[in-house]
Design an enzyme around this catalytic site. Structure first.
Site, short mmCIF file in Angstrom:
data_model
loop_
_atom_site.label_atom_id
_atom_site.label_comp_id
_atom_site.label_asym_id
_atom_site.label_seq_id
_atom_site.Cartn_x
_atom_site.Cartn_y
_atom_site.Cartn_z
N CYS A 28 0.34 -1.48 -0.66
CA CYS A 28 -0.24 -0.27 0.24
C CYS A 28 1.27 1.53 -0.05
CB CYS A 28 -1.11 0.20 1.22
SG CYS A 28 -0.77 -0.21 2.84
N ALA A 29 0.60 2.44 1.19
CA ALA A 29 1.34 3.91 0.40
C ALA A 29 2.92 3.87 1.06
CB ALA A 29 0.52 4.95 1.21
#
Length: 461
Positions: A28-29
């Site tokens: 993810c981020a």
């Protein structure tokens, strides 16, 4: 010291048990998210000490390694390694069984996180469109506005295509058949001559309901995975190239449009209406509670079990309130780590606080959480207090967002502008969520410093 991403990637794979221990990995981020066959053979101690690793989060649904904003570089380096056999082979062990709920969280995370950056970027573009429209800077029939609007709207309208790619990987089915299936689902939106509904055996089936659809797309690809696997078993290999995709699309398509799609759509409507019912019981309490504990979901890496609800809300109702509350949760930790800059006892702590503050400003709070606020528990509590106050304000004033906010930062405030625009109230809410923990952190730190100095002065020499 600069991080060697190839070395870090190799070390992670080695100490996580080797390639053969990895069932699935995505990012993810800020995190690498692993679904592992045997968590017991992972060397968490060594992993946590690797340069570039911020934190290890071992939940029952996923094994997560928090890297920070540079996670994509590590992920790319992992996939580029050419000699996995040179890594240490994992010890033998049984594959761990996950509960239904944990499997759900794992699947949702794997489906949505790969394109989180794109959704965040498009969210900023959408904010620009809103500003152009509301401030009347350009006419809505101009070329500039039209292009901006297409760039901002295309992803969310054709979101099922994105879901198809990652869901096909997760459910182990052909991604191109999955794309063809979801493309058929959104095709009626592109053809004005196609009717919105059709009748079959006295039932009315809607055809133009899958733009931005989340739950129907996921269930469609899941069903496709079973159909394709069955057809590969029964169709001779010489005919499989043509007839597996052909029959997969025909069988799955009719089942999706006749049964799965409408049922999944009703499930989405039910979930959205249930949330609205709970929210209406007490918007203030809902806002204070969700914002106050919002970052706890991030700490344990399970926030992707909640965030997709915002997509469902927007598809069903045209607006969402969850992300308005969660914006305060982000700003609360931002305020706490920002305050830590002014009470840092040495240059190293100050540098960590500054770096974490910059990430938090852009909506990425993991460096702040693991590097500062969780390390000094009162700062995390201050962040939660500020978040609760900001969330209560958004609930009291019924602040809504009219587009999905995958990463919460000030650059996406334009998405709070809509039919019942209350963007100014969201600004007030996040100002409170930021300033309260920042002030509390500074006061708390200065108080501790004074106590420490007073203790030193009163001690006998």
């Amino acid at each position: 010291m600069a991080i060697n991403f190839q070395v870090l990637a190799s070390d992670i794979i080695k100490h996580i048990g080797g390639y053969s221990n990895i069932e699935h990995v995505t990012h993810c981020a800020t995190r690498l998210r692993f679904t592992l066959k045997n968590v017991a053979i992972v060397d968490e101690q060594v992993l946590s000490e690797l340069q570039g690793v911020i934190k290890i989060v071992n939940t029952s649904s996923q094994f997560q390694i928090v890297i920070g904003p540079q996670v994509e570089k590590v992920f790319t380096a992992m996939t580029a390694l050419q000699n996995p056999a040179a890594l240490t082979d994992p010890l033998p062990g049984a594959t761990e069984k996950m509960s239904l709920f944990n499997r759900f969280l794992s699947n949702i995370s794997a489906i949505f996180t790969p394109y989180i950056g794109v959704l965040a970027g498009v969210g900023v573009v959408k904010g620009i469109v809103v500003l152009l429209q509301t401030m009347h800077w350009v006419a809505t029939d101009t070329y500039i506005f039209t292009v901006f609007n297409m760039l901002a709207s295309g992803v969310f309208t054709f979101l099922p295509l994105f879901i198809a790619i990652t869901a096909a990987e997760k459910f182990k089915t052909n991604r191109y058949i999955a794309l063809a299936l979801t493309a058929a689902m959104v095709f009626p939106l592109t053809d004005p001559s196609m009717p919105s509904t059709m009748s079959l055996f006295g039932l009315t089936l809607s055809l133009k309901i899958y733009g931005g659809a989340v739950i129907p797309a996921i269930f469609a690809v899941l069903f496709l995975s079973y159909v394709e696997r069955y057809l590969k078993k029964v169709i001779p290999e010489v005919a499989a190239l043509v007839f597996v995709p052909c029959l997969s699309l025909i069988i799955t398509g009719f089942v999706v449009f006749t049964f799965i799609g409408p049922v999944a759509d009703y499930i989405g409507i039910g979930i959205a209406n249930a949330y609205i019912w709970l929210y209406e019981l007490s918007p203030v309490l809902s806002g204070a509670l969700l914002a106050g504990i919002g970052q706890l979901f991030v700490v344990f890496g399970v926030h992707w079990g909640i965030i997709p609800l915002a997509l469902v809300n927007i598809q069903v109702h045209g607006y969402d309130t969850i992300m308005a509350m969660f914006m305060s949760a982000v700003m609360g930790q931002f305020g706490a780590v920002f305050g830590a800059i002014f009470i840092a006892r040495n240059a190293k702590d100050k540098q960590i606080a500054i770096s974490a503050s910059i990430s938090a400003f852009f909506g990425i709070t993991e460096p702040a959480l693991y590097g500062v606020t969780l390390k000094y528990r009162m700062l995390f509590i201050f962040g939660c207090i500020g978040a609760s106050l900001g969330g209560a304000i958004t609930g009291l004033l019924r602040v809504k967002t009219y587009s999905f906010l995958p990463v919460l930062n000030v650059f996406e405030l334009g998405l709070f502008s809509g039919p019942e625009s209350k963007m100014i109230y969201e600004v007030i809410a996040i100002a409170v969520a930021f300033s309260v923990p920042a002030i509390l952190t500074v006061v708390y730190g200065k108080t501790l410093m004074k106590r420490s100095l007073a203790t030193q002065l009163t001690q006998p020499k």
